[in-house]
Scaffold this motif. Structure first.
Motif, PDB file in Angstrom:
ATOM      1  N   THR A  43       0.835  -1.212   0.000  1.00 16.08           N
ATOM      2  CA  THR A  43       0.000   0.000   0.000  1.00 16.08           C
ATOM      3  C   THR A  43       0.867   1.257   0.000  1.00 16.08           C
ATOM      4  N   SER A  61      -6.159   1.118   1.331  1.00 16.83           N
ATOM      5  CA  SER A  61      -6.603  -0.124   0.709  1.00 16.83           C
ATOM      6  C   SER A  61      -8.117  -0.149   0.586  1.00 16.83           C
ATOM      7  N   ASP A  80      -7.568  -4.502  -4.092  1.00 17.85           N
ATOM      8  CA  ASP A  80      -6.940  -5.319  -3.046  1.00 17.85           C
ATOM      9  C   ASP A  80      -7.682  -6.650  -2.981  1.00 17.85           C
ATOM     10  N   GLU A 107      -3.139  -5.226  -5.121  1.00 16.46           N
ATOM     11  CA  GLU A 107      -2.470  -5.849  -3.970  1.00 16.46           C
ATOM     12  C   GLU A 107      -2.953  -7.297  -3.836  1.00 16.46           C
TER      13      GLU A 107
HETATM   14 MG    MG Z   1      -2.003  -3.221   1.740  1.00 14.19          MG
END
Ligand code: MG
Ligand code: ADP
Length: 140
Positions: A43, A61, A80, A107
């Motif tokens: 992040t 996030s 994410d 992510e």
């Molecule tokens: Mg993260």
């Protein structure tokens, strides 16, 4: 095999600066997968990427929505997949439209399988040191 480049950082600011370098190179349609454990710096890196894309929006996030979208010189969608358990594809996630309108950075990118994607691996080396490895670079 493509070239593998690896860098070490010793602060969150250095990791953000590497992200910013990447952000300046991104183009619409680019997909970047970030892999690495919780706290490895994904992040933090995205914060720099967003800045490199010309966005001043706060980066966090995405939790309740699939993607957060940061507008700038180039739109950046931040995904994410922490809560996704199995392998998914760009189509399953409906990311095509986001890729048409800008770049997408993900992510927990090990959960998304896409041959077009660049892949960057984050490893914690203890305390504030992190290794950031470009496992597969952008096509351009
Ligand atoms: Mg993260
Ligand atoms: P992830 O998204 O991979 O879970 P975060 O970026 O949210 O990781 O968290 C990384 C944490 O590690 C932050 O608290 C950050 O301040 C800290 N940190 C310490 N050193 C570094 C570094 N060199 N690069 C990135 N983050 C670092």
């Amino acid at each position: 095999m493509g070239t593998i480049t690896s860098r070490e950082t010793s602060s969150p600011e250095e990791t953000e600066a590497l992200g910013e370098e990447l952000g300046r190179r991104l183009r619409p349609g680019d997909l970047v997968l970030l892999t690495g454990e919780l706290g490895a710096g994904k992040t933090t890196f995205v914060r720099g990427v967003a800045r490199g894309c010309g966005s001043t929006m706060p980066v966090a996030s995405p939790t309740f929505q699939l993607a957060r979208v940061y507008s700038g010189r180039l739109q950046l969608a931040h995904v994410d997949l922490y809560r996704i358990e199995s392998d998914v594809e760009v189509r399953d996630l409906g990311l095509e439209e986001l890729l048409e309108n800008g770049a997408v950075i993900v992510e927990w990118g090990e959960r998304l399988d896409d041959p077009r994607a660049a892949r960057i691996e984050f490893d914690s080396l203890g305390e504030d040191r992190r290794r950031i490895t470009v496992v597969r670079d952008l096509p351009n």
